[in-house]
Structure formats: C-alpha cells, structure tokens
Design a protein around this motif. Structure first.
Motif, PDB file in Angstrom:
ATOM      1  N   SER A 275      94.167 -20.976  26.792  1.00 28.61           N
ATOM      2  CA  SER A 275      94.873 -21.656  28.155  1.00 28.61           C
ATOM      3  C   SER A 275      94.703 -23.037  27.958  1.00 28.61           C
ATOM      4  O   SER A 275      95.643 -23.829  28.698  1.00 28.61           O
ATOM      5  CB  SER A 275      94.824 -20.659  29.426  1.00 28.61           C
ATOM      6  OG  SER A 275      93.315 -21.202  29.377  1.00 28.61           O
ATOM      7  N   VAL A 276      93.255 -23.314  27.296  1.00 22.27           N
ATOM      8  CA  VAL A 276      93.334 -24.664  27.754  1.00 22.27           C
ATOM      9  C   VAL A 276      94.391 -25.659  27.243  1.00 22.27           C
ATOM     10  O   VAL A 276      95.067 -26.292  28.045  1.00 22.27           O
ATOM     11  CB  VAL A 276      91.950 -24.962  26.998  1.00 22.27           C
ATOM     12  CG1 VAL A 276      92.060 -26.492  26.662  1.00 22.27           C
ATOM     13  CG2 VAL A 276      90.591 -24.872  27.859  1.00 22.27           C
ATOM     14  N   ARG A 277      95.024 -24.861  26.445  1.00 24.37           N
ATOM     15  CA  ARG A 277      95.652 -25.722  25.051  1.00 24.37           C
ATOM     16  C   ARG A 277      97.347 -25.875  25.799  1.00 24.37           C
ATOM     17  O   ARG A 277      97.966 -26.040  25.580  1.00 24.37           O
ATOM     18  CB  ARG A 277      96.471 -25.379  23.655  1.00 24.37           C
ATOM     19  CG  ARG A 277      94.494 -26.096  22.865  1.00 24.37           C
ATOM     20  CD  ARG A 277      95.649 -25.691  21.535  1.00 24.37           C
ATOM     21  NE  ARG A 277      97.031 -26.738  21.073  1.00 24.37           N
ATOM     22  CZ  ARG A 277      97.317 -26.794  20.024  1.00 24.37           C
ATOM     23  NH1 ARG A 277      96.643 -24.734  19.448  1.00 24.37           N
ATOM     24  NH2 ARG A 277      98.242 -27.248  19.616  1.00 24.37           N
ATOM     25  N   GLU A 278      97.584 -24.661  26.200  1.00 25.57           N
ATOM     26  CA  GLU A 278      98.619 -23.755  27.395  1.00 25.57           C
ATOM     27  C   GLU A 278      99.883 -24.821  26.334  1.00 25.57           C
ATOM     28  O   GLU A 278     100.181 -26.000  26.917  1.00 25.57           O
ATOM     29  CB  GLU A 278      98.668 -24.412  28.476  1.00 25.57           C
ATOM     30  CG  GLU A 278     100.068 -24.215  29.231  1.00 25.57           C
ATOM     31  CD  GLU A 278     100.732 -25.265  30.661  1.00 25.57           C
ATOM     32  OE1 GLU A 278     101.077 -24.732  31.031  1.00 25.57           O
ATOM     33  OE2 GLU A 278      99.667 -26.249  30.621  1.00 25.57           O
TER      34      GLU A 278
ATOM     35  N   GLN B 178      89.205 -20.363  32.632  1.00 27.41           N
ATOM     36  CA  GLN B 178      89.167 -21.068  32.977  1.00 27.41           C
ATOM     37  C   GLN B 178      88.217 -22.393  33.408  1.00 27.41           C
ATOM     38  O   GLN B 178      88.083 -23.326  33.646  1.00 27.41           O
ATOM     39  CB  GLN B 178      90.876 -21.499  33.891  1.00 27.41           C
ATOM     40  CG  GLN B 178      91.255 -22.751  33.829  1.00 27.41           C
ATOM     41  CD  GLN B 178      92.012 -23.393  32.408  1.00 27.41           C
ATOM     42  OE1 GLN B 178      93.256 -22.369  32.334  1.00 27.41           O
ATOM     43  NE2 GLN B 178      91.952 -24.374  32.226  1.00 27.41           N
ATOM     44  N   ARG B 210      95.114 -24.190  37.119  1.00 29.30           N
ATOM     45  CA  ARG B 210      96.577 -24.639  36.753  1.00 29.30           C
ATOM     46  C   ARG B 210      97.394 -24.156  35.523  1.00 29.30           C
ATOM     47  O   ARG B 210      98.377 -22.482  35.847  1.00 29.30           O
ATOM     48  CB  ARG B 210      97.724 -25.879  36.243  1.00 29.30           C
ATOM     49  CG  ARG B 210      98.635 -25.835  36.885  1.00 29.30           C
ATOM     50  CD  ARG B 210      99.484 -27.973  36.611  1.00 29.30           C
ATOM     51  NE  ARG B 210     100.955 -27.994  36.663  1.00 29.30           N
ATOM     52  CZ  ARG B 210     101.134 -28.197  37.207  1.00 29.30           C
ATOM     53  NH1 ARG B 210     100.624 -28.382  38.791  1.00 29.30           N
ATOM     54  NH2 ARG B 210     102.605 -28.078  37.690  1.00 29.30           N
ATOM     55  N   PRO B 211      96.735 -24.022  34.282  1.00 28.86           N
ATOM     56  CA  PRO B 211      97.098 -23.367  33.379  1.00 28.86           C
ATOM     57  C   PRO B 211      96.845 -22.265  33.176  1.00 28.86           C
ATOM     58  O   PRO B 211      98.424 -21.765  32.541  1.00 28.86           O
ATOM     59  CB  PRO B 211      96.369 -24.163  32.143  1.00 28.86           C
ATOM     60  CG  PRO B 211      95.308 -25.620  32.195  1.00 28.86           C
ATOM     61  CD  PRO B 211      94.856 -25.359  33.712  1.00 28.86           C
ATOM     62  N   VAL B 214      99.502 -20.576  35.529  1.00 25.50           N
ATOM     63  CA  VAL B 214     100.920 -20.190  34.161  1.00 25.50           C
ATOM     64  C   VAL B 214     100.778 -18.931  33.641  1.00 25.50           C
ATOM     65  O   VAL B 214     101.878 -18.276  34.261  1.00 25.50           O
ATOM     66  CB  VAL B 214     101.495 -21.864  34.199  1.00 25.50           C
ATOM     67  CG1 VAL B 214     102.078 -21.544  33.091  1.00 25.50           C
ATOM     68  CG2 VAL B 214     101.147 -22.503  35.073  1.00 25.50           C
ATOM     69  N   LEU B 215      99.626 -19.154  33.041  1.00 25.61           N
ATOM     70  CA  LEU B 215     100.358 -18.144  32.391  1.00 25.61           C
ATOM     71  C   LEU B 215      99.954 -16.689  33.102  1.00 25.61           C
ATOM     72  O   LEU B 215     100.453 -15.807  32.460  1.00 25.61           O
ATOM     73  CB  LEU B 215      97.956 -17.949  31.436  1.00 25.61           C
ATOM     74  CG  LEU B 215      97.932 -17.299  29.826  1.00 25.61           C
ATOM     75  CD1 LEU B 215      99.191 -17.980  28.857  1.00 25.61           C
ATOM     76  CD2 LEU B 215      96.471 -16.955  29.687  1.00 25.61           C
ATOM     77  N   LEU B 283     108.571 -22.070  33.981  1.00 37.01           N
ATOM     78  CA  LEU B 283     107.831 -22.089  32.570  1.00 37.01           C
ATOM     79  C   LEU B 283     108.071 -24.108  33.091  1.00 37.01           C
ATOM     80  O   LEU B 283     107.888 -25.040  32.723  1.00 37.01           O
ATOM     81  CB  LEU B 283     107.687 -22.093  31.513  1.00 37.01           C
ATOM     82  CG  LEU B 283     107.091 -21.358  31.166  1.00 37.01           C
ATOM     83  CD1 LEU B 283     107.144 -20.904  29.345  1.00 37.01           C
ATOM     84  CD2 LEU B 283     105.531 -21.536  31.874  1.00 37.01           C
ATOM     85  N   GLY B 287     106.610 -27.196  34.242  1.00 33.70           N
ATOM     86  CA  GLY B 287     106.739 -28.289  33.507  1.00 33.70           C
ATOM     87  C   GLY B 287     107.193 -29.435  34.100  1.00 33.70           C
ATOM     88  O   GLY B 287     107.020 -31.013  33.691  1.00 33.70           O
ATOM     89  N   ARG B 290     105.136 -31.178  36.566  1.00 33.44           N
ATOM     90  CA  ARG B 290     103.722 -32.257  36.349  1.00 33.44           C
ATOM     91  C   ARG B 290     103.897 -34.313  35.903  1.00 33.44           C
ATOM     92  O   ARG B 290     103.157 -34.336  36.320  1.00 33.44           O
ATOM     93  CB  ARG B 290     103.051 -31.295  35.112  1.00 33.44           C
ATOM     94  CG  ARG B 290     102.111 -32.097  34.402  1.00 33.44           C
ATOM     95  CD  ARG B 290     102.001 -30.945  33.514  1.00 33.44           C
ATOM     96  NE  ARG B 290     100.631 -30.163  33.053  1.00 33.44           N
ATOM     97  CZ  ARG B 290     100.261 -29.027  32.330  1.00 33.44           C
ATOM     98  NH1 ARG B 290     100.362 -28.944  30.986  1.00 33.44           N
ATOM     99  NH2 ARG B 290      98.888 -28.653  32.592  1.00 33.44           N
TER     100      ARG B 290
END
Lengths: 278, 291
Positions: A275-278, B178, B210-211, B214-215, B283, B287, B290
């Motif tokens: 997830s860090v790299r996304e 995270q 956030r990442p 989103v996942l 996505l 994106g 951001r």
C-alpha cells in the motif's frame, strides 16, 4: 481519572465487537457436538447431549470416507497451487525488476489490471475452454488457473528491486548461472514477500468456491467447500447430512484458525509494502 | 540481466496469464456476440453458431430479472463500500491508539473470520438466521420484533452482515499496516503544536491513510459487484432470495440451468464493464484530487 474510564469504556466496546466476531465460531463448536435432532430443537447456544466423537466418526465414515478425500483435495489444490504460483510470480517479478525491456510498464499494467478483473467473469468462459481442451472435471481445471497470481508478480517486483545489482554482478563474474543466482541470492532476499504471496494464494484457493463449482462434477475431485455444500443440498433427503455439514465445517476451520496467528504477522510485511507504493 | 534470460523468467507467468485470464475474457467477448441456432425438430438435427451483433446484450438488458439484480448489487455496493471503509478505519484507529486493554486478543478475534471460506461462513450464519435454529429471533420477538432474518426485505442485510463479518477485520489490518508506517516524529510534532487525540486522528492519520483506504475501496467495489457464494448457499433456506438475486447468480443460472452460454457471457461482460468503470473511475477520481 477520565482516561481510566475511557480505557474501560473502549475495552467494553471492543469486547462486544469481539463477541460478534467470535459468536458464529462458538456456535459452530457447540453445534458440532449435537445430534441431528438437538441441532434443530435444543437451545442454539448451549450444549445438549454432547457426542462430538460419534459425530466425528460418522463424518469420516460417511460414503467411504469421502470427507478425508476432500481434505486431501483442498490441501493439494491450495498447497501445490500456492507453491507454484509463488515460484512463477517470483520469477516474473524478478525479471521485471532486473531487466529493462520495451513494453515492460505496459505489460506490468496489464497484469495489475488482472487483479481488478472479476473472477466470476473469467469462470464461465474458462469452463468452456477447459472442456474444449478435455481438462474440465480434472485436477488440472482447478490447479492451472490457481497458478496465476498477479498480486504476487507485483509484490515480487517490489522486493526484487531491493536485491543489490553489484551482488548479482559479482556472482556473474564468479561464473554463476542466472538460474543459480536467482535460486541462491534473489530468492533469499525476496523471502518475506514469498511467504506473503504463498499465504495469500493458499487462503485464496482454499476459500475459492466459484472455480471448482464450475469446473468439477465428479465428487471425488471436490475440495472441502464444494463437498460440504453438496451435502447440504442432499440434507432434505438424508437428515444426518445436516449434522455432518456442521461437523465437517467445524473440522475444516480448525487449521485456518490455528494458522491465523502466524498469518497476521506475515501479512504486515507484504501489506505495508503494497500500500505504501500504491 | 540479458533480455533472453528475462524472457525465460517471464515466460511461465505470461503464458499462464494469457491462457487463464486474457483468453477467457476474449472468448467471453466473442461468444457474447453470437447466437446458437438449433435446427430440426427439438433441435435434434444439430446446431449452428452465427453472429448476432448486440442481440444478447439487448436480451440481457431487457430482462427485468437481470436489470433488477444489477440495480440491487449497485445499491449493495453503495452501502457496503462506506460501511467497510469506515468500519475498518475505526477499528484500526481504536486498536492502534492503545486505548483498550488486550489489543492483541482483539486484533486476532477481528481478523479470525478472514480465514474462513465464504461458503462455510454462509452455512454457519444460515443456521444463525433460520427461524427454527436462530438464537436472535427469540430475542428480537421478546422486544416485539417479529422478523424472518432470511425473508424478502431482511435477507439483503443478512447477506451484507456475512460479508462484513468476513472481511472487515482483514481490511482493518490493511489500515493498521499503513498506520504503523507513519513516522513517530509526526505525532510528536503535532503534540508539540497542541493537537489532541482527535486532532491527530483527523489531521494526520486519516490523510496519511489514503493509500490504504483507496485499496480497500477498490477491492470492496470489485468484491461486492461479484457477490455470489453467500446468496447461493442461503438460497435453499431463504424465502427472500432467487436465482436472479445478483448478476453473477443470474449469469451462472443462465449458463448451466438455461443452457444459454452466450447470454451468460453477455451478462458477465456487462458486469465486468460496470466493475471496470466504477473501480477505474474511482482511481482516476482520487488521482485527480491529489494533484
């Protein structure tokens, strides 16, 4: 004082939540000890005439011990599938991290899009393709598609990028072949990712239902999930199957519950990286 | 690494991916534009396949059962996505704030259901829902609520509950992972600037999550739209479900019971398109925000 009461308040709240998550498993343990009559008529959350050993005996004896066969099948599908998928994904991820070629990013994006594809959209046409190839209703029909792990390629690439180039070059200068370098150096550095990929894929195949449901018609090829639901379908005509479905479910979740402590730890390595790299 | 070596390393995956991911999709696409015609009395004189244009798509979209299932699954996803995102974030924040005792016990018990196959979970919850064996219905009726948890209106929520039960703990771990990657110094800086517990959660943790969020959103969208196992297992015991309850169930039913693979292919493609539009759309949306 205020923080102490807040601490207890959150603890009580989490205890209620834990009860929600654990209640079905508690129910399963209790229900697995009951006979078919008590399963329906006794109080659902308390024991009545416990006979777990009788039930286990019935479970493994029914229909010439087909339940044991299903366990074996599930282990074969998940074990071989996950091991193969991990190795294949590691090779691909390593190549993508360590070699620049035209169309590399395009290929990578197509593979990543594969993660987003609904597996059910693939299942039906895959059945027809497998039938044409004469592979429907064989071990291969479930095993071969299980060897593909797009997520595995992604994670392998992330980890393979951390393998230092000068170490690889030094090994090459010493005359080691590429395959040997991969097996002895790269795989070792990538091992945290490999464990994560293996576990993810193992659980994914173990829990998969749609693929075997579509592919298999011979009950001796069924994995546990498909076998247990097929029993449930016959329970109207043969009431003992109702009990066997419950006991069978109970036996089938034991290894996963035992494993889940270990799973949590390895999850974290892979997930943060992902997830860090996304 | 030389390119020839790389090709050898890539080959197994690429071949399998082409065979078991790309080929089926192309096959389904091709099939969805065809129709099988049976000739002779009762179709006994063999059958022929011919190009049918968009006929199967027209048939699918004019079938009220399929269109309803599509609407139902979109509603389901619209509720499930925020539920899953908020649920897993709240659980993770509470556990990581160190406010409660026994964090390890709680984390394990929330995560435990993830290891259980969806069909096994559905068998268990099926007993817990069914009128004769449910421990809940007597409690509810003591409060004057007479309800069948598998009835027409309620089964929608009952299915949703099974899926939340299965996956919210797993998604919680994604958020926890995270959270643990946020540098400690950020918290200290915020505390020096006078931020309280809420300030830290709202200003630092949530934006940096956030990442992970989103996942979770993308995978919940995909998972929700292809809902299949839970309603299929509950189907025999529930009066509120039907073979066209979700789009995937409809396609499965049309393929194997209706023996109309082309129609099932069209329905699968429609569902895949809706999934792609929503997940890629989401996505792109995040994106853009951001930049």
């Amino acid at each position: 004082m205020r923080t102490v009461s807040l601490r207890w308040l959150t603890t009580v709240l989490l205890l209620v939540l834990a009860a929600y998550f654990l209640l079905p498993l508690y129910w399963l343990i209790v229900a697995a000890t009951k006979n078919t009559g008590d399963l329906i008529n006794s109080s659902p959350l308390w024991f009545a005439n416990p006979q777990l050993w009788t039930n286990l005996g019935d479970l493994f004896a029914f229909s010439d011990g087909i339940y044991l066969r299903w366990i074996l099948n599930s282990v074969i599908y998940s074990g071989l599938g996950a091991a193969g998928a991990t190795l294949i994904a590691a090779c691909a991820g390593y190549a993508m991290a360590k070699c620049e070629f035209r169309g590399r990013e395009a290929l990578f994006n197509v593979i990543l899009a594969g993660v987003l594809l609904p597996t059910t959209a693939i299942g039906l046409p895959l059945f027809l393709l497998m039938s044409d190839a004469g592979l429907a209703n064989t071990y291969w029909a479930v095993l071969l598609p299980s060897l593909v792990s797009p997520f595995g390629v992604y994670l392998s690439r992330v980890y393979a990028a951390t393998v230092p180039d000068d170490v690889l070059d030094a090994a090459r200068a010493d005359g080691a072949g590429e395959w040997r370098i991969f097996l002895t150096i790269a795989l070792k550095i990538m091992s945290p990712a490999l464990v994560t990929i293996f576990l993810f894929q193992f659980i994914g195949i173990w829990n998969n239902y749609f693929l075997p449901l579509v592919m298999l018609s011979d009950s001796s090829l069924y994995p546990l999930t498909l076998g247990l639901t097929s029993w449930q379908g016959f329970a109207d005509r043969e009431p003992i199957l109702q009990t066997l479905v419950v006991v069978g479910s109970f036996v089938s979740v034991i290894p996963l519950i035992v494993l889940s402590g270990a799973l949590q730890r390895f999850w974290r390595a892979g997930l943060t990286e992902g997830s860090v790299r996304e | 690494m030389r390119k020839r070596t790389a090709a050898v390393f890539l080959a197994p995956f690429v071949l399998l991916f082409a065979g078991f991911f790309v080929a089926p999709i192309l096959y389904a696409l091709a099939q969805s534009f065809t129709v099988v015609e049976r000739s002779g009395l009762l179709g006994l004189r063999g059958q022929s396949t011919r190009f049918a244009g968009l006929a199967n798509y027209g048939k699918a979209l004019s079938d009220p059962g399929f269109v309803e299932s599509l609407g139902r699954i979109l509603l389901y996803a619209a509720i499930m996505v925020p539920l899953m995102v908020v649920g897993s974030t709240v659980l993770a924040l509470i556990l990581e704030a160190g406010m409660a005792r026994w964090p390890r016990f709680f984390r394990t018990s929330f995560f435990l259901p993830y290891g259980i196959p969806g069909v096994i979970a559905s068998i268990m919850w099926g007993f817990l829902y069914a009128p004769g064996t449910s421990p809940f219905t007597p409690v509810l009726s003591a409060f004057g609520i007479e309800t069948d948890l598998l009835g027409p209106g309620t089964v929608f929520w009952s299915v949703m509950n099974i899926v939340v039960w299965l996956f919210v703990g797993y998604n919680m771990l994604v958020v926890v992972a995270q959270l643990q990657s946020i540098p400690r110094t950020l918290y200290e800086a915020a505390r020096i600037d006078g931020a309280g517990r809420w300030g830290i959660a709202w200003r630092i943790q949530i934006p940096l999550l956030r990442p992970a969020l989103v996942l979770i959103t993308v995978f919940t969208i995909i998972g929700s739209l292809q809902l299949f196992n839970e309603p299929l297992v509950l189907l025999p015991v529930s009066g509120g479900l039907s073979t066209t309850y979700t789009p995937t169930l409809t396609a499965y039913h049309d393929a194997f019971n209706g023996n109309d693979m082309a129609l099932a292919a069209a329905e699968s493609i429609i569902l895949a398109l809706v999934t792609a539009v929503l997940s890629f759309g989401f996505l792109r949306f995040v994106g853009r925000g951001r930049r």
